[in-house]
Design a protein around this motif. Sequence first.
Motif, PDB file in Angstrom:
ATOM      1  N   PHE A   1      41.720  41.253  51.318  1.00 32.68           N
ATOM      2  CA  PHE A   1      42.554  42.116  50.483  1.00 32.68           C
ATOM      3  C   PHE A   1      41.856  42.458  49.177  1.00 32.68           C
ATOM      4  O   PHE A   1      41.024  41.711  48.689  1.00 32.68           O
ATOM      5  N   CYS A   2      42.256  43.603  48.601  1.00 34.97           N
ATOM      6  CA  CYS A   2      41.709  44.014  47.309  1.00 34.97           C
ATOM      7  C   CYS A   2      42.209  43.068  46.220  1.00 34.97           C
ATOM      8  O   CYS A   2      43.404  42.805  46.123  1.00 34.97           O
ATOM      9  N   ARG A   3      41.292  42.578  45.390  1.00 38.12           N
ATOM     10  CA  ARG A   3      41.682  41.650  44.327  1.00 38.12           C
ATOM     11  C   ARG A   3      42.370  42.381  43.179  1.00 38.12           C
ATOM     12  O   ARG A   3      42.982  41.757  42.324  1.00 38.12           O
ATOM     13  N   THR A   4      42.257  43.701  43.141  1.00 39.57           N
ATOM     14  CA  THR A   4      42.890  44.461  42.065  1.00 39.57           C
ATOM     15  C   THR A   4      44.317  44.848  42.427  1.00 39.57           C
ATOM     16  O   THR A   4      45.245  44.608  41.655  1.00 39.57           O
ATOM     17  N   CYS A   5      44.508  45.409  43.634  1.00 38.76           N
ATOM     18  CA  CYS A   5      45.826  45.948  43.975  1.00 38.76           C
ATOM     19  C   CYS A   5      46.491  45.230  45.151  1.00 38.76           C
ATOM     20  O   CYS A   5      47.675  45.465  45.421  1.00 38.76           O
ATOM     21  N   GLY A   6      45.757  44.392  45.872  1.00 41.32           N
ATOM     22  CA  GLY A   6      46.354  43.623  46.953  1.00 41.32           C
ATOM     23  C   GLY A   6      46.396  44.321  48.298  1.00 41.32           C
ATOM     24  O   GLY A   6      46.815  43.734  49.295  1.00 41.32           O
TER      25      GLY A   6
ATOM     26  N   PHE B   1      36.441  48.304  51.905  1.00 41.54           N
ATOM     27  CA  PHE B   1      36.764  49.396  50.990  1.00 41.54           C
ATOM     28  C   PHE B   1      38.264  49.387  50.728  1.00 41.54           C
ATOM     29  O   PHE B   1      39.069  49.190  51.637  1.00 41.54           O
ATOM     30  N   CYS B   2      38.674  49.602  49.475  1.00 42.80           N
ATOM     31  CA  CYS B   2      40.096  49.697  49.131  1.00 42.80           C
ATOM     32  C   CYS B   2      40.484  51.170  49.038  1.00 42.80           C
ATOM     33  O   CYS B   2      39.946  51.903  48.197  1.00 42.80           O
ATOM     34  N   GLU B   3      41.431  51.581  49.891  1.00 39.42           N
ATOM     35  CA  GLU B   3      41.826  52.988  49.913  1.00 39.42           C
ATOM     36  C   GLU B   3      42.728  53.346  48.743  1.00 39.42           C
ATOM     37  O   GLU B   3      42.906  54.519  48.422  1.00 39.42           O
ATOM     38  N   VAL B   4      43.328  52.354  48.091  1.00 38.44           N
ATOM     39  CA  VAL B   4      44.156  52.620  46.907  1.00 38.44           C
ATOM     40  C   VAL B   4      43.259  52.805  45.683  1.00 38.44           C
ATOM     41  O   VAL B   4      43.340  53.802  44.970  1.00 38.44           O
ATOM     42  N   CYS B   5      42.388  51.837  45.471  1.00 38.26           N
ATOM     43  CA  CYS B   5      41.489  51.899  44.308  1.00 38.26           C
ATOM     44  C   CYS B   5      40.321  52.863  44.542  1.00 38.26           C
ATOM     45  O   CYS B   5      39.605  53.206  43.602  1.00 38.26           O
ATOM     46  N   GLN B   6      40.140  53.277  45.796  1.00 38.91           N
ATOM     47  CA  GLN B   6      39.054  54.201  46.149  1.00 38.91           C
ATOM     48  C   GLN B   6      37.684  53.653  45.742  1.00 38.91           C
ATOM     49  O   GLN B   6      36.873  54.341  45.123  1.00 38.91           O
TER      50      GLN B   6
HETATM   51 ZN   LIG Z   1      42.626  48.109  45.464  1.00 39.70          ZN
END
Ligand SMILES: [Zn+2]
Length: 172
Positions: free
Chosen positions: A9-14, A29-34
């Motif tokens: 999981f993304c450590r910034t947004c989960g 790759f995080c699709e939210v944080c791009q």
């Molecule tokens: Zn993210």
Amino acid sequence: MIANPELGFCRTCGRQLVARESYGRQRPFCEVCQRPVFDDPKLAVAVIIRIGERILLQQRAIEPGLGRWSFPSGFVDRGEVVEAAAVREVMEEVRLPVRIQRLVGLYSRPGHPVVLAVYAAEADHDAFSVGDEVAAVDLFEVDDLPPLAFEHDASIIQDYLAGLPRDELLRP
Ligand SMILES: [Zn+2]
């Protein structure tokens, strides 16, 4: 894009991470944080300790390499000076103060997350004892070693000997 649970999981947004081509290879790759999440290597240290004419090895009490012998070793904490981590790991595992002398080499393999920095060190006395994650500690002649725990241990010993004044630890 299908999320791959193994990527975590993304450590910034989960958000669950996906695999995407980025900076020349597939990366999480995080699709939210791009943005891609970089899987950095992990740095470990190992220490070859010379006491008199012999070197110190420990018998491992944990996997991998349970029951076999290797050098005191462990992971470097983020922000920790690497040589200080080497001294710390020796203290935790064999309770012995040592002086780091030189870098023997850096060891890494394709696809393997750990980079191992091996140092040579000296100790003034042999008042070691059995510490964390260790079954036994003993001193060995370099040409009469017990079964070693890891594939690269034998080449590490060779590199160590190559950096010594000529055959200093080998019996005639
Ligand atoms: Zn993210």
